[in-house]
Structure formats: C-alpha cells, structure tokens
Motif scaffolding. Structure first.
Motif, mmCIF file in Angstrom:
data_model
loop_
_atom_site.group_PDB
_atom_site.id
_atom_site.type_symbol
_atom_site.label_atom_id
_atom_site.label_comp_id
_atom_site.label_asym_id
_atom_site.label_seq_id
_atom_site.Cartn_x
_atom_site.Cartn_y
_atom_site.Cartn_z
ATOM 1 N N PHE A 453 47.448 30.904 40.383
ATOM 2 C CA PHE A 453 46.819 31.942 39.249
ATOM 3 C C PHE A 453 45.399 31.562 39.379
ATOM 4 N N THR A 499 48.811 37.354 41.334
ATOM 5 C CA THR A 499 49.023 36.804 40.118
ATOM 6 C C THR A 499 47.649 36.689 39.149
ATOM 7 N N ILE A 530 55.462 40.626 42.746
ATOM 8 C CA ILE A 530 55.655 39.081 42.655
ATOM 9 C C ILE A 530 57.027 38.602 42.697
#
Length: 887
Positions: A453, A499, A530
């Motif tokens: 992330f 992400t 994802i």
C-alpha cells in the motif's frame, strides 16, 4: 539499547519515505544516521563504539557495505543483474517505437465484436507487452491513452475499464521477462546460502550428525528458473482476468458491450493482424524460448530481446516508406541461413580439419555479417528518426541506475538492521508463532501485502526478502523451493501496483485518464482485480507444481542434466521404480530369469561370476523395493502419533537454544566489564543477574519436555533408520546388478575393435628383433595405448606393458620381452575365442536384458535420465515434501 536503535532505524526510514524523500537515498541515509548515532552514543556513554550493537560494530557494518558495493558493481560472478538494463532497453524501445500502440489498436479491432471483447483485448495485449517490455508505467500509460477513450466511447463501465487497464499493465511484474523476478532471484541466491547454513545447524543440533544428507539441502534458484517458474502462474492470472471480464459482460452486458469494428474483416485486415502480432510473438519465442530450451542464459536472452526490439523499431519508425522492412528481412534471412548451416556443418573455428569445415565457417561468417549489417542498419534508423535511440538509452540508464542505487541502499539498510539484532527478533517472532511454517508464511505475505500500500516493489524485494526468506527457506516442515517462494512473493508484490492509496498503476492511469473518470471509480475498479490476484496467489500456494514443474523439466531434459545418481532424485526415482515394479514386475522378473538361464560357461571366470551375481541381485531388487514400500508405510503409520510430540519438543528445544545464545552473549559482557574494560562494572552486574534469571527460565523450559520423549523418539528413529537402510540397500544392490551387465556388453561389443589390433600385436615379435631398444619401446608404447582403448583388454595390455618394461631397463632383456609378447598373444587368442562366441550368442541376449531393466533396476546406471523418467521426476519433485521428522 539495541532495540531502541532498531526502532530508530525503522522510524527514520519510514519518515524519509513518508516525506517523499527519494528512496535511493532514504534507505542508506537512515542506515548511516542510525549507525552513526549508535556508535557515538556507545563511545560517549559506554566507552566503546561497539557497545550498542548486537553483532559487531560500525567497522563490521562498513565492511559489509563495501562488500555489497563490490558485489553489485565489480564481481562478474553476480551477472544476474546485467539482464536488468537489457530488458529495460527492450521494453522502452518497443514503447517508444509505438509497437505497443499498434498491438492495442489491432487487438481491440479483432476482439471488439465479442461481449467484453475490448476488455479481453486489453488483457491479451497486456500479457503480450508483459512478455516483451515488462515496464509497468509504459504499459499502463500506453493502454490508458489508447484503450480507455475507446472503452468509454463504447459505454464500458468506467470502473471496469480503468480496473482492467491498471491490472493488465501490472502483468509485466510476474510474466517473464520481469525486473522483479531478476531482483528476487538475486536476493534469493544469498538467502538460500543463509537458509542452507541454518538448516545444516538445525540438523546437527537435532540429530547430533555433523553432515546433513544432500537431499535435505535447500533448493536454490536463478533468474532463468524464476522466469520458468512464473510462466504458468502468469498465464493463470491472465486466465482469471479474462474469465472475470467475460462473466461480468454476461451478467451485465450494458457495462461491457460488444463493439463493431469500423471496416471489414478481409484479407487486408488479416495481413495487418499478422504484421502486428507475429513480430512480438516471435520476439517472445526467441527470448523465453531460448531460456526454456536451455540455449541461452537470461543475460544472453536479454541481449536477444534488446537487438530484436531495435530491429522491430527500425521498420516501425519508417512505416509506409520504401524499404521499410529491408533490415528486418535481411536479419531473418541471416538467421535462417545460420540455422541451415548449423544443421549441415559442425561450425567451430577451433576445429577446422577439412575443406568442408572451412566452407561451413566461411558461410557462417557471411551470415553473421549480414545479421550485423541488419542490426547496425536498424540501429542507425532508430538513431536518426526522432532521436529514438538516444531517448531509449537515456531512459534505460536512468531506470537501471535507480534499480542499482536502491539495491545498494537496501543492502546498507539490511546490514544495519542485522547489526542491531533485527534479524534475530524477526526470526524469534516468526518461529514463536503457532501453526509452524504456514502461519509464518501467511504473516510474511500479509506484511508484504500491507507494505504494498505504501512501498514500491523494489523496496519490498530488496528490504524484506533478505530478512524473511532465509527463515522460511530453512524450515524443513514445508521444504519449499526458492523459486516457489520467489514467485509467491512476486505475485504478492504485484498487488502493490494496484492497492490504494499509493498504487503506482493507479497514478500512471490517473495521469492520462480524462477528468470525467473519477478517482473513486478507479479505486472501485481495481478491487476485483486485487481479489483475483489474491485468488491466483492461493492457487499457486496450493499447487506448487505450477511453479516448480517447468524449472525441473527444463533442468532434467537439458544437455547439462544431473546424472540419475544425484541424491535429490532418489526419492522420486524409487517411487517411479516401485510403480513400474507394481505394473510390470512379472515382465521384468521374467527377463531376469531368462538372463539367469544363459550359458556363461565359456566366459572368463571373473566376468562369469560378476554376471551371475548381478542377475541374482537384479532378482533381489524387486524384493528390496518391497521392503522400502513396507518401511515407508511403517514410518507413515508411526508419524501420526509421533509428530505432535516432535513439534512440541523441537519447539521447546528451539526456545532453550535461544536462551543459551542470550546467556552466552551476556557472559561476554560479564567478562569484559569492570575497570579498564569495554563495559562498566554496573552493566556487568546487570548482565550477571540477567544470566541467573535466564538459567531459571531454561530450567523451566527443560522441565516441559515430556518424560516419554526419549523413548518415543528412539523408537521412531529406529523405524526411520530402517527406511533409510532399506533405501541404501536397494541403491547399492541396483548398482551392483546393473554395472556388470553394462561392462559385459561393452567388452563383447569391442570384439571387432580388438580383432583389428591383431596385426599390431603379432608384429611386435619381429619388431623386437629388428628395432633398436629405444625405438622398440616407442613402438610398444603406441601398441599398449591401442589396447588401452579396448574394453576388457587389460590382460593383453599388461603383457605388452611387461615387454616394454623389459626393454626399458638399463640392460634390455629381449628374451623376457619376447616371452611377455607371446603371453600377450596367447591371451589375445583366448580372448578372441570366447568373444567371438559371445558376440554371436550372448550379446543379443544381454542387449535385450539391458533394454528390459535399464528403465528400472538399471536406472541409476544411465548417463542421464530417459525422457519418460525425467518427466516423472520433474513432476514428483514439483511437490513440496515434509522432511521435518528427520530433524
């Protein structure tokens, strides 16, 4: 204090990265600052710069940094990284020359009339570009500029359109050739060495044995194996993307409608499809095919890709002009000519003996010259047209430099992390988790997923992998291969591009997407992909054969395949032989019985006894394999009750070893504390008190070992030893059963070669009388060498050698030499008698017998595995085998 500086290191790194400071400087900078602060604090408060380091001090850390610098830039052995600039060059060249754009437009026209066809075409082209470029930014931007407007005009859902483009653009991270896979292979190479040492130490501590069996060693990997291992998982991911888009189009046709192409599906369109699609596919075949076939290394394949991309750019940049395809046609003709020449000539400039060899080399030089002309011609075009070559070289240098600088910075950060005991903390945390290897693995994968992330794939690969990979690879309970672990991490890292909030593919797409496409729609669009990536991760995790099979197959079918006696193959080889015995045991036994009935009475005594004994051992092999099967079942039956106890006790023993290590470190502090020493007397007292507390903890841990452990462990070890003994007995028996057969066949088959030497042998009598001693010695030396090349002629050679020895002395003895020659002639005549008979009667029978047992009993005696057995072993070794009960 070590923990404090470890936290400081992590805080400095996180702060630098969070502030937007360049990664290439944030990683080494945080390491240098933390090391400097720790060394200065140690000098000021403890009188030693090494005081607050778990391992060594600033000097050792500096040494490690210099070693890593040399490893990246100076050591030719670490040539895996050379492939990075080559593949970067290939990708940027294809993108700058608009070949990627042509692919997108043409495939969209081809698939558009199908519901969801535009999305499928984007995935298809994304996979092709991944296999040719591997550059995520270039791929996402290109597809965003070309496909996104077309998809939006065709009423595609903005979320589906942006999610498809972003996800397809990231395929270059897992479909080879891939920079991620090259970096992972480089990082895992050193991780395997560390894991091997950890497993060896664990085996020694658990069993008391100094040497660990080589089939328990950690399996290494290379960039080529990573490419092969990632190929099928990449196709699985592409298939999942396509199935999702097709399903979405079926369930919600308005969000992914069919699009009619402007124009006709005629011959002109077919030619356009072929011209657009075939060259990239050919380049993929040359690059990946050369690696899979074992023809080229990863670096050589990278060079092939770079040259191929430049030739393709050479005609694309001059599209529509006269002579557009001339360099490409010349290169194709040169390659075809080389292929033809290699099939007719043995082209080796060091082995020119005949006029035919000269012709082959000259023609090859002409073909190579034509290929070089085509390459330089294409290079000149890319240099002159739009300054393409210069731009590609500059971008390649920038990207490659960024990768290498990050590698250096990460190496410095990792060294600092280890200097403060971070690696030990991670190891203790992971090994302390319940659930064994799979819980450790899930935690590591979760951490990598979360880091995705915030961090780029390079930082994750070069910072996290060196720390956690040795721990995971060393665990014998899963016994995973490095290539499987690398592909799993690569698949996980791929999600970092999608992400939010820092998914780089989203940033690339946001930069070229129209304002009508909201950022929240892009975020919604990537969620499904994802989840598909996580699903692919689960599939590959449950079916490691998807990763391991192709590298195993390539290795076992290559020219440099390991011999069948390689320890890593034995378990699977014995499984194969056991299955063959179960299916065809009666046929094999009948062949052995026929061999035992052969008339061997006229053979020399030693050869006759060896063959007779080998037939008996061949018959015994079937029974010995049955003993292996029975022993294996006994181990499996006993393992059910023993395994929980084994896991419990080994966990306690691991905790005890950890306490022992801490005690040993504290004892060093105690010895070096006091006036004039490194540590203060107060710190020495604290360390001594801590030692006493740890000894009490150790006693508590030791008391937790169940009383029945020794008895049950000894009982199980005996059962396991019985299996190992049965396997070793079978292997020795099989070798003894097959080697004499091969030797006898070779001896009898050399009868004609021996007969051809009769004139040379008999001529020695006359030459002994006519030649001077020195000249005779030279002559008899030549004859001796001739008999040395014939199987089973050692007795004759000994007689010839005795004649040579008699004439080499200071007083040559012709009578003794003559007697030796006549003895050799007598041996020759006797040998020819039984050899001629055996050649007609026995050799066909032995060849038939050899054919009957060579694939089972004689499998270990083959120079390399036959194709059938190689494929079986490749499939068998593709699964992970739990070996923890041997530790």
């Amino acid at each position: 204090m070590e923990l404090f500086f470890l936290l400081l290191l992590i805080a400095l790194m996180a702060g630098a990265l969070g502030s937007g400071y360049p990664v290439a400087f944030a990683l080494p900078g945080s390491a240098i600052l933390t090391i400097g602060i720790a060394a200065l604090s140690g000098y000021l408060f403890a009188g030693s710069t090494d005081a607050f380091f778990s391992h060594g001090g600033p000097s050792q850390w500096l040494s490690a940094g210099v070693t890593n610098f040399r490893g990246v830039y100076w050591e030719a052995e670490r040539d895996t990284l050379i492939a990075i600039p080559l593949f970067v060059f290939m990708g940027i060249m294809l993108q700058r020359s608009k070949i990627a754009e042509d692919l997108l437009v043409t495939m969209a026209q081809l698939f558009g009339p199908i519901p969801g066809g535009l999305g499928i075409s984007v995935v298809f082209v994304g996979a092709l570009l991944a296999a040719t470029t591997g550059i995520v930014g270039a791929t996402v931007v290109a597809m965003g500029l070309i496909s996104l407007p077309a998809m939006l005009r065709s009423n595609y859902s903005p979320s589906l359109a942006t999610g498809t483009i972003a996800a397809s653009g990231t395929l270059g991270q897992i479909i080879p050739p891939s920079i991620v896979l090259i970096i992972l292979a480089d990082q895992l190479a050193s991780a395997v060495d560390q894991a091997g040492s950890l497993r060896q130490a664990l085996y020694k501590e658990s069993t008391g044995e100094i040497t660990m069996p080589s089939d328990f060693a950690v399996t290494s990997t290379s960039a080529g194996e990573m490419f092969l291992g990632a190929f099928l998982p990449g196709l699985v991911l592409v298939g999942l993307y396509m199935l999702f888009i097709m399903g979405f189009a079926i369930l919600n046709p308005k969000s992914a409608p069919a699009v009619r192409m402007e124009g006709k599906f005629d011959g002109a369109f077919l030619v356009k499809v072929i011209i657009t699609l075939v060259p990239p596919l050919a380049l993929i075949f040359l690059v990946l095919g050369s690696i899979i076939a074992g023809v080229a290394t990863v670096n050589q394949a990278g060079a092939i890709g770079a040259i191929g991309a430049m030739i393709m750019a050479g005609y694309r940049l001059r599209e529509g002009e006269k002579g557009t395809y001339s360099p490409a046609i010349l290169a194709i003709l040169a390659l075809l000519g080389l292929a033809v020449l290699l099939s007719f000539y043995d082209i080796n400039i060091k082995r020119i003996h005949t006029s035919q060899d000269v012709t082959g080399v000259v023609l090859a030089l002409i073909a190579v010259s034509l290929l070089l002309i085509a390459v330089f011609w294409s290079g000149w075009r890319t240099f002159k047209i739009q300054d393409t070559l210069r731009g590609v070289m500059v971008e390649t240098a920038k990207t490659s430099s960024l990768v290498f600088i990050i590698l250096l910075g990460a190496a410095m950060l990792t060294s600092a992390f280890r200097a403060f005991g971070g690696e030990e903390l991670v190891k203790d945390f992971l090994q302390g988790l319940p659930g064994g290897f799979w819980m450790q693995f899930l935690i590591v994968m979760l951490v990598i997923f979360v880091l995705g992330f915030f961090l780029d794939f390079i930082e994750i690969a070069v910072v996290v992998v060196p720390i956690v990979a040795p721990i995971l690879l060393a665990d014998p309970s899963a016994n995973v291969t490095a290539v499987w672990l690398g592909v799993m991490i690569g698949l996980n890292i791929q999600t970092s591009f999608l992400t939010p909030p820092f998914g780089f593919a989203l940033f690339y797409l946001r930069g070229v997407a129209p304002a009508t496409v909201k950022t929240i729609a892009m975020y919604k669009g990537v969620i499904a992909f994802i989840l598909l990536q996580l699903l692919a991760l689960g599939i590959v995790g449950f079916y490691p054969q998807l990763v391991n099979y192709l590298p195993n197959r390539s290795s076992l079918l290559s020219e440099t395949a390991p011999p069948p006696q390689n320890p890593r193959m034995q378990y699977c080889l014995e499984n194969y032989v056991a299955e063959e015995f179960a299916k065809n045991g009666e046929t094999i036994l009948a062949a052995v019985k026929r061999a035992q009935a052969l008339d061997l009475s006229y053979l020399p005594e030693d050869l006759r006894e060896e063959l007779t004994e080998s037939f008996a051992k061949a018959e015994a092999s079937l029974g010995l394999m049955g003993e292996i099967t029975a022993a294996e079942k006994a181990v499996a039956a006993a393992a059910g009750d023993y395994r929980p106890l084994h896991v419990l006790v080994r966990g306690i023993e691991r905790d005890i070893r950890r306490v022992d290590t801490a005690i040993a470190d504290l004892e060093v502090i105690v010895r070096r504390s006091g006036e004039g020493q490194i540590y203060s007397a107060e710190r020495g007292e604290r360390a001594a008190a801590r030692i006493e507390a740890l000894k009490e903890d150790r006693a508590v841990l030791a008391a937790q070992i169940p009383a029945e452990w020794d008895e049950k462990h000894t009982t199980f070890a005996k059962i396991q030893t019985s299996e190992n003994r049965a396997r070793m007995t079978y292997r020795r028996n099989a070798d003894d059963a097959y080697e004499p057969v091969v030797e006898a066949v070779n001896v009898i088959a050399s009868t004609d070669a021996l007969a051809a030497l009769e004139t040379d042998l008999r001529g020695l009598e006359q030459e002994l009388q006519s030649l001077e001693p020195a000249a005779f010695v030279d002559r008899v030396t030549d004859v001796r060498a001739l008999f040395g090349d014939v199987e089973g002629a050692s007795d004759i050679r000994s007689g010839v050698n005795a004649a040579r020895t008699a004439m080499r002395s200071s007083s040559p003895d012709k009578e003794k030499a003559l007697a030796s020659i006549r003895e050799a002639i007598a041996e020759f005549e006797a040998a020819m008698l039984w050899r001629r008979r055996a050649q007609g009667e026995l050799l066909p029978q032995l060849n038939a017998y050899n054919e009957a047992i060579s694939g089972t009993i004689g499998l270990r005696g083959q120079p390399r595995l036959p194709r059938e057995q190689a494929l079986y072993v490749a499939s068998c070794n593709a699964s992970h085998r739990d070996i923890s009960l041997s530790f």
